[in-house]
Design a protein around this motif. Structure first.
Motif, PDB file in Angstrom:
ATOM      1  N   ALA A  96       0.857  -1.185   0.000  1.00 38.30           N
ATOM      2  CA  ALA A  96       0.000   0.000   0.000  1.00 38.30           C
ATOM      3  C   ALA A  96       0.894   1.236   0.000  1.00 38.30           C
ATOM      4  N   LEU A  97       0.730   2.085  -0.999  1.00 37.90           N
ATOM      5  CA  LEU A  97       1.567   3.266  -1.086  1.00 37.90           C
ATOM      6  C   LEU A  97       0.724   4.489  -1.351  1.00 37.90           C
ATOM      7  N   GLY A  98       1.271   5.642  -0.999  1.00 38.95           N
ATOM      8  CA  GLY A  98       0.559   6.898  -1.174  1.00 38.95           C
ATOM      9  C   GLY A  98       1.217   8.002  -0.381  1.00 38.95           C
ATOM     10  N   PRO A  99       0.756   9.233  -0.529  1.00 35.84           N
ATOM     11  CA  PRO A  99       1.348  10.371   0.180  1.00 35.84           C
ATOM     12  C   PRO A  99       1.259  10.204   1.695  1.00 35.84           C
ATOM     13  N   THR A 100       2.171  10.851   2.405  1.00 38.52           N
ATOM     14  CA  THR A 100       2.167  10.827   3.867  1.00 38.52           C
ATOM     15  C   THR A 100       0.913  11.501   4.416  1.00 38.52           C
ATOM     16  N   GLY A 101       0.353  10.913   5.471  1.00 35.28           N
ATOM     17  CA  GLY A 101      -0.777  11.531   6.145  1.00 35.28           C
ATOM     18  C   GLY A 101      -2.127  11.263   5.522  1.00 35.28           C
ATOM     19  N   THR A 102      -2.220  10.257   4.671  1.00 37.53           N
ATOM     20  CA  THR A 102      -3.501   9.964   4.016  1.00 37.53           C
ATOM     21  C   THR A 102      -4.269   8.839   4.704  1.00 37.53           C
ATOM     22  N   GLY A 103      -3.769   8.351   5.840  1.00 37.63           N
ATOM     23  CA  GLY A 103      -4.516   7.373   6.628  1.00 37.63           C
ATOM     24  C   GLY A 103      -4.267   5.925   6.259  1.00 37.63           C
ATOM     25  N   LYS A 104      -3.188   5.643   5.546  1.00 36.63           N
ATOM     26  CA  LYS A 104      -2.916   4.259   5.135  1.00 36.63           C
ATOM     27  C   LYS A 104      -2.766   3.350   6.338  1.00 36.63           C
ATOM     28  N   THR A 105      -1.923   3.745   7.288  1.00 38.06           N
ATOM     29  CA  THR A 105      -1.649   2.895   8.449  1.00 38.06           C
ATOM     30  C   THR A 105      -2.909   2.644   9.267  1.00 38.06           C
ATOM     31  N   LEU A 106      -3.624   3.705   9.615  1.00 40.58           N
ATOM     32  CA  LEU A 106      -4.814   3.574  10.452  1.00 40.58           C
ATOM     33  C   LEU A 106      -5.892   2.746   9.773  1.00 40.58           C
ATOM     34  N   THR A 107      -6.081   2.958   8.470  1.00 39.24           N
ATOM     35  CA  THR A 107      -7.116   2.228   7.737  1.00 39.24           C
ATOM     36  C   THR A 107      -6.801   0.742   7.676  1.00 39.24           C
ATOM     37  N   LEU A 108      -5.540   0.410   7.355  1.00 30.94           N
ATOM     38  CA  LEU A 108      -5.164  -1.002   7.236  1.00 30.94           C
ATOM     39  C   LEU A 108      -5.158  -1.687   8.599  1.00 30.94           C
ATOM     40  N   GLN A 109      -4.685  -1.000   9.629  1.00 30.00           N
ATOM     41  CA  GLN A 109      -4.700  -1.592  10.965  1.00 30.00           C
ATOM     42  C   GLN A 109      -6.128  -1.901  11.410  1.00 30.00           C
ATOM     43  N   ASP A 110      -7.033  -0.968  11.167  1.00 27.69           N
ATOM     44  CA  ASP A 110      -8.432  -1.190  11.548  1.00 27.69           C
ATOM     45  C   ASP A 110      -9.022  -2.375  10.794  1.00 27.69           C
ATOM     46  N   LYS A 111      -8.693  -2.490   9.515  1.00 34.46           N
ATOM     47  CA  LYS A 111      -9.203  -3.615   8.720  1.00 34.46           C
ATOM     48  C   LYS A 111      -8.661  -4.939   9.236  1.00 34.46           C
ATOM     49  N   LEU A 112      -7.365  -4.992   9.510  1.00 36.43           N
ATOM     50  CA  LEU A 112      -6.753  -6.250   9.953  1.00 36.43           C
ATOM     51  C   LEU A 112      -7.200  -6.647  11.352  1.00 36.43           C
ATOM     52  N   LEU A 113      -7.488  -5.658  12.194  1.00 38.35           N
ATOM     53  CA  LEU A 113      -7.899  -5.952  13.570  1.00 38.35           C
ATOM     54  C   LEU A 113      -9.390  -6.256  13.683  1.00 38.35           C
ATOM     55  N   ASN A 114     -10.204  -5.584  12.880  1.00 38.26           N
ATOM     56  CA  ASN A 114     -11.651  -5.658  13.080  1.00 38.26           C
ATOM     57  C   ASN A 114     -12.454  -6.150  11.879  1.00 38.26           C
ATOM     58  N   GLY A 115     -11.827  -6.225  10.709  1.00 43.77           N
ATOM     59  CA  GLY A 115     -12.614  -6.525   9.519  1.00 43.77           C
ATOM     60  C   GLY A 115     -12.259  -7.793   8.789  1.00 43.77           C
ATOM     61  N   MET A 116     -11.434  -8.646   9.404  1.00 40.65           N
ATOM     62  CA  MET A 116     -11.015  -9.879   8.745  1.00 40.65           C
ATOM     63  C   MET A 116     -11.650 -11.094   9.417  1.00 40.65           C
ATOM     64  N   PRO A 117     -11.761 -12.208   8.682  1.00 44.28           N
ATOM     65  CA  PRO A 117     -12.254 -13.442   9.311  1.00 44.28           C
ATOM     66  C   PRO A 117     -11.400 -13.835  10.509  1.00 44.28           C
ATOM     67  N   ASP A 118     -11.980 -14.590  11.442  1.00 42.02           N
ATOM     68  CA  ASP A 118     -11.319 -14.919  12.710  1.00 42.02           C
ATOM     69  C   ASP A 118     -10.017 -15.686  12.529  1.00 42.02           C
ATOM     70  N   GLU A 119      -9.849 -16.384  11.419  1.00 45.74           N
ATOM     71  CA  GLU A 119      -8.635 -17.195  11.245  1.00 45.74           C
ATOM     72  C   GLU A 119      -7.388 -16.347  11.037  1.00 45.74           C
ATOM     73  N   PHE A 120      -7.561 -15.060  10.708  1.00 43.30           N
ATOM     74  CA  PHE A 120      -6.419 -14.194  10.435  1.00 43.30           C
ATOM     75  C   PHE A 120      -6.005 -13.442  11.699  1.00 43.30           C
ATOM     76  N   SER A 121      -4.705 -13.497  11.991  1.00 45.93           N
ATOM     77  CA  SER A 121      -4.154 -12.825  13.163  1.00 45.93           C
ATOM     78  C   SER A 121      -3.031 -11.888  12.710  1.00 45.93           C
ATOM     79  N   PRO A 122      -3.164 -10.579  12.960  1.00 44.21           N
ATOM     80  CA  PRO A 122      -2.166  -9.638  12.448  1.00 44.21           C
ATOM     81  C   PRO A 122      -0.924  -9.531  13.326  1.00 44.21           C
ATOM     82  N   ILE A 123       0.202  -9.245  12.678  1.00 43.80           N
ATOM     83  CA  ILE A 123       1.450  -8.896  13.352  1.00 43.80           C
ATOM     84  C   ILE A 123       1.863  -7.532  12.815  1.00 43.80           C
TER      85      ILE A 123
END
Length: 208
Positions: A96-123
């Motif tokens: 995932a790439l894009g300009p600084t400050g566009t919310g990439k980190t926060l958006t992806l972290q939220d998806k991996l923590l709250n929006g994925m099937p239970d079998e997936f565990s983020p690091i």
């Protein structure tokens, strides 16, 4: 039509509509007349186009939510996180790439923590200018369980999803190499890396 920038999306949309008219299949395809085709997803069950914002539940915020944790879904974030989920479920690596400050980190972290099937565990790993290859390897190895001799992975019935923030940050060596990125490249290209003490190859499974 996926690998396009914003101006090219307009051109792709116009060309697609032209081809649909040229082939006289408008009655079957029924392209939306408002916006670009990129603004819509295909509902396979209903065999129709549906706006991306209609594919997610209505967003509600608690008054006690810290400001820095507030995530307001947009067309871009909804379609990008949908694409992320499809690719991760297939074991595909995602950049995932894009300009600084566009919310990439926060958006992806939220998806991996709250929006994925239970079998997936983020690091989650964050790179800095001082990050080394050994630190990267040790941090990932510490999360792994031994499956059998030479094979390591997440707990049974789980799949790890490794998210690396600030991937470009490690300091370059004299000839341009960035060792923390190289150790990840070794894993992605060869399925693992060497145990530095035993000098045995560690195969990493069920991780993307």
């Amino acid at each position: 039509g996926a690998a396009t920038d914003a101006p090219s999306r307009d051109a792709f949309d116009s060309n697609l509509r032209f081809k649909v008219d040229e082939l006289k299949i408008g009655d079957k395809v029924k392209l939306p007349q408002v916006g670009l085709v990129y603004d819509y997803a295909v509902d396979i069950r209903a065999n129709s186009w549906v706006g991306w914002m209609d594919t997610v539940p209505e967003s509600t915020l608690s008054p006690e939510t810290p400001f820095q944790d507030i995530i307001v879904p947009t067309v871009d974030s909804v379609r990008y996180t949908w694409l992320l989920e499809q690719l991760v479920q297939q074991g595909t690596h995602v950049l995932a790439l894009g300009p600084t400050g566009t919310g990439k980190t926060l958006t992806l972290q939220d998806k991996l923590l709250n929006g994925m099937p239970d079998e997936f565990s983020p690091i989650f790993i964050g790179f800095s200018a001082k990050t080394t290859a050994n630190q990267t390897q040790d941090q990932i190895d510490s999360k792994m369980e031994k499956r059998r001799r030479g094979m390591y992975g997440p707990p049974a019935s789980k799949r790890f999803v490794l998210m690396v923030d600030d991937l470009n940050m490690p300091q370059r060596e004299e000839y341009g190499a960035q060792p923390p990125i190289e150790i990840l490249r070794l894993w992605m290209g060869h399925g693992g890396w060497y145990d530095r003490k035993l000098m045995e190859f560690r195969t990493i499974v069920d991780t993307s």
